[in-house]
Write a protein that holds these residues in place. Structure first.
Motif, PDB file in Angstrom:
ATOM      1  N   ALA A  73       0.841  -1.259   0.032  1.00  0.00           N
ATOM      2  CA  ALA A  73       0.063  -0.030  -0.160  1.00  0.00           C
ATOM      3  C   ALA A  73       0.764   1.462  -0.050  1.00  0.00           C
ATOM      4  CB  ALA A  73      -0.766   0.041   1.142  1.00  0.00           C
ATOM      5  N   ASN A  74       1.915   1.248   0.919  1.00  0.00           N
ATOM      6  CA  ASN A  74       2.900   2.341   0.890  1.00  0.00           C
ATOM      7  C   ASN A  74       3.354   2.618  -0.611  1.00  0.00           C
ATOM      8  OD1 ASN A  74       3.034   3.225   3.398  1.00  0.00           O
ATOM      9  ND2 ASN A  74       4.863   2.297   3.985  1.00  0.00           N
ATOM     10  N   GLN A  78       2.761   6.120  -2.428  1.00  0.00           N
ATOM     11  CA  GLN A  78       3.964   6.981  -3.052  1.00  0.00           C
ATOM     12  C   GLN A  78       4.099   7.189  -4.768  1.00  0.00           C
ATOM     13  OE1 GLN A  78       6.757   4.565  -0.643  1.00  0.00           O
ATOM     14  NE2 GLN A  78       7.266   6.504   0.393  1.00  0.00           N
ATOM     15  N   ARG A  79       3.678   5.897  -5.369  1.00  0.00           N
ATOM     16  CA  ARG A  79       3.638   6.196  -6.807  1.00  0.00           C
ATOM     17  C   ARG A  79       2.632   7.421  -7.072  1.00  0.00           C
ATOM     18  NH1 ARG A  79       4.228   0.608  -7.080  1.00  0.00           N
ATOM     19  NH2 ARG A  79       2.246   0.194  -7.551  1.00  0.00           N
ATOM     20  N   ALA A  83       1.511  10.536   0.562  1.00  0.00           N
ATOM     21  CA  ALA A  83       2.338   9.904   2.000  1.00  0.00           C
ATOM     22  C   ALA A  83       2.118   8.439   2.051  1.00  0.00           C
ATOM     23  CB  ALA A  83       1.714  10.716   3.216  1.00  0.00           C
ATOM     24  N   PRO A  84       3.208   7.943   2.662  1.00  0.00           N
ATOM     25  CA  PRO A  84       2.942   6.474   3.017  1.00  0.00           C
ATOM     26  C   PRO A  84       2.215   6.317   4.167  1.00  0.00           C
ATOM     27  CG  PRO A  84       5.071   7.219   3.392  1.00  0.00           C
ATOM     28  CD  PRO A  84       4.536   8.679   2.822  1.00  0.00           C
TER      29      PRO A  84
END
Length: 137
Positions: A73-74, A78-79, A83-84
């Motif tokens: 999910a991070n 980020q892509r 924010a992660p």
């Protein structure tokens, strides 16, 4: 009740687990009514990891899956320039032991009688978010 110390190292996009358990207490494990992993089940795995290789394998696999999901999910966030969810430390520096996992389950659901019906994944994810917050931008 003593809990084994099962150290889990979070790093990169993977989770490595080193299990150093000192004591075990069996709990009746169960899945939630919806068939999901319950808090009771996770605590049982933590409590029996030292003496039961299968419980240890299930605990490591389960925690690894939750961590992998959060890290995936991070990457998606980020892509997309967002924010992660969490910011784990560099490889090999993140630690979470069995006692911390059980404490996180207690925080999520203080009433242990409800543990068999309470899903563990949101509780574990909340613990990861508290343990590995991202610095303010």
């Amino acid at each position: 009740m003593p809990h084994p110390m099962c150290r889990l190292s979070v790093f990169g996009s993977a989770l490595a687990a080193v299990v150093l358990c000192q004591s075990a207490t069996a709990w009746a494990a169960s899945r939630t009514p919806k068939g999901r992993v319950s808090i009771a089940q996770v605590v049982a795995w933590v409590d029996t990891a030292a003496s039961d290789p299968a419980a240890n394998d299930r605990l490591v696999s389960y925690v690894s899956g939750v961590v992998e999901g959060a890290l995936a999910a991070n990457a998606v966030l980020q892509r997309k320039g967002q924010a992660p969810l969490l910011c784990p430390p560099p490889q090999g520096q993140g630690r979470m032991d069995g006692a911390q996992i059980v404490a996180g389950m207690h925080t999520a659901q203080p009433d242990t009688k409800r543990w068999p019906d309470t899903e563990a994944t949101p509780a574990l994810l909340e613990l990861l978010l508290r343990s590995y917050p991202c610095p303010a931008s």
